[in-house]
Write an enzyme that holds these catalytic residues in place. Sequence first.
Site, PDB file in Angstrom:
ATOM      1  CB  SER A 259      -0.624   0.032   1.343  1.00 17.25           C
ATOM      2  OG  SER A 259      -0.628   0.034   2.817  1.00 17.25           O
ATOM      3  CG  ASP A 308       6.449 -10.649   5.601  1.00 13.83           C
ATOM      4  OD1 ASP A 308       6.600 -10.972   7.234  1.00 13.83           O
ATOM      5  OD2 ASP A 308       7.797 -10.023   5.700  1.00 13.83           O
ATOM      6  CB  CYS A 348       5.436  -9.322  12.646  1.00 13.69           C
ATOM      7  SG  CYS A 348       4.782  -8.073  11.765  1.00 13.69           S
TER       8      CYS A 348
HETATM    9  N1  SAH Z   1       8.300  -8.718   3.405  1.00 14.66           N
HETATM   10  C1  SAH Z   1       8.632  -7.773   3.900  1.00 14.66           C
HETATM   11  C2  SAH Z   1       8.170  -6.722   4.725  1.00 14.66           C
HETATM   12  C3  SAH Z   1       7.436  -6.799   5.101  1.00 14.66           C
HETATM   13  S1  SAH Z   1       6.575  -5.284   6.308  1.00 14.66           S
HETATM   14  C4  SAH Z   1      10.147  -7.166   3.539  1.00 14.66           C
HETATM   15  O1  SAH Z   1      10.525  -8.476   3.964  1.00 14.66           O
HETATM   16  O2  SAH Z   1      10.562  -6.937   3.468  1.00 14.66           O
HETATM   17  C5  SAH Z   1       4.688  -5.164   5.910  1.00 14.66           C
HETATM   18  C6  SAH Z   1       3.889  -3.825   4.023  1.00 14.66           C
HETATM   19  O3  SAH Z   1       3.079  -4.314   4.307  1.00 14.66           O
HETATM   20  C7  SAH Z   1       4.846  -2.925   4.554  1.00 14.66           C
HETATM   21  O4  SAH Z   1       5.511  -1.791   3.537  1.00 14.66           O
HETATM   22  C8  SAH Z   1       3.377  -1.524   4.918  1.00 14.66           C
HETATM   23  O5  SAH Z   1       3.513  -0.652   3.735  1.00 14.66           O
HETATM   24  C9  SAH Z   1       2.589  -2.695   3.654  1.00 14.66           C
HETATM   25  N2  SAH Z   1       1.406  -2.694   4.368  1.00 14.66           N
HETATM   26  C10 SAH Z   1       0.393  -2.543   5.669  1.00 14.66           C
HETATM   27  N3  SAH Z   1      -0.917  -2.440   5.203  1.00 14.66           N
HETATM   28  C11 SAH Z   1      -1.361  -3.555   4.036  1.00 14.66           C
HETATM   29  C12 SAH Z   1      -2.387  -3.609   3.456  1.00 14.66           C
HETATM   30  N4  SAH Z   1      -3.349  -3.321   3.955  1.00 14.66           N
HETATM   31  N5  SAH Z   1      -1.969  -3.529   1.724  1.00 14.66           N
HETATM   32  C13 SAH Z   1      -0.600  -3.396   1.356  1.00 14.66           C
HETATM   33  N6  SAH Z   1       0.064  -3.270   1.833  1.00 14.66           N
HETATM   34  C14 SAH Z   1       0.182  -2.992   3.181  1.00 14.66           C
END
Ligand code: SAH
Length: 407
Positions: A259, A308, A348
């Site tokens: 997002s 994730d 997490c």
């Molecule tokens: N897998 C990544 C870390 C994920 S952190 C790595 O290895 O680096 C979680 C992510 O989810 C963030 O980038 C945040 O912007 C995104 N996020 C949070 N809520 C969301 C939603 N409803 N839809 C899409 N992305 C989202």
Amino acid sequence: MTKQLILKAGREKSLLRRHPWVFSGAVKQVTGNPEAGDTIEVCSSNGDFLAKAGWSPRSQIRAKVWSFSEEEQIDGLFFRKRIVAALEMRRSCGFGIPGGQQAYRLIHAESDGLPGFVIDIYDNIAVMQVLSAGAWRWKDTVVKILAEILPLAGIYERSDAAVRKLEGLKAELGWLYLKNEDDSDAKSGKIQIQENEVCFEVDFETGHKTGFYLDQRESRLRVGKLCNDKTVLNCFCYTGGFSLFAARNGAKEVLSVDSSAEALELAQRNAVLNPGLSTKMTWMQADVFKALREFVLEGKRFDVIILDPPKFAATASQANRAARGYKDINRLAFELLNPGGHLATFSCSGGIDASLFQKIVASAALDAGVDASFTGSFIQDSDHPVRVSFPEGMYLKGLLVQKDFNS
Ligand code: SAH
């Protein structure tokens, strides 16, 4: 007068098991008028010494233990010993040594005996979070020690995590140390790191946490290896971690969803930092909950799906809502998997433990009408250790699930 915290009768059990927190409800009396951050002695109701701890009057966790030893002084030497021990532990696991990983977590708070301190090393930059009143009191001491024992160009503070509010501390951001005041590379706020075979730019000034999800290093490596010649969907991709490991391992196509426009912008720059990838990479700014529904309606299918998401539940009381969220995205993911496909799914959330997470994922598969098997599990990488007396340290859990070939 000694500053003491006396526990209510029978409330010493967890400290005797070397758990480092004292909750407000366990406190009978506090003597000696300690100020926030002062070191206090924690004693049982009959006056027996239990621990030395940092005093946090504004937090529900009133004290966090520095040491269970009556002899140990809480001073500069104490912090130096703890930091050196943490560094040795990391080096023995292949971090911060020639040929090893140069981006790693050096201090993981309670699990390194230093509650309130999180310190991540990105090559020659240390990024520090100071998250409790006790830690705040010793911040300058810790900065000095780090600058002495590591070849650092700078130490940057990212104390802007929400938990600071619970401790009555304001956000603090900025340089705590610069070896050379004119170091424009350091001051750019960005640094390039290499994780296994893949390069990333880390924005430690404005990125999430200290800039990068180091805890997923091992998972990225493992999941990447499943992706050769596969179509991959990486949900909540942030700066492209799993996407680039999939591409490095020869994925056919990777569709990445997040997002955050800033995260996706950096993800695309990261793709450019890794030349020679032949994978077709598509980046999509969207809410994953909505995007997955649309993919189902469009009849899309993938061979590997990664989920994730950010933390849905910090505490057990938010677990119900969080469980619904996890179940929703996992059910949709099962619907989108090709037969024989792999789902790597993570949580997490501190409020959801591993066995509850496994139940949620299992019932998501059932709801999707899919036959599947658990083929692996993940926890945070070894530079984020979990002290045996502090199970709360195990915040990240993941499952690898494979859909049956005839499902
Ligand atoms: N897998 C990544 C870390 C994920 S952190 C790595 O290895 O680096 C979680 C992510 O989810 C963030 O980038 C945040 O912007 C995104 N996020 C949070 N809520 C969301 C939603 N409803 N839809 C899409 N992305 C989202």
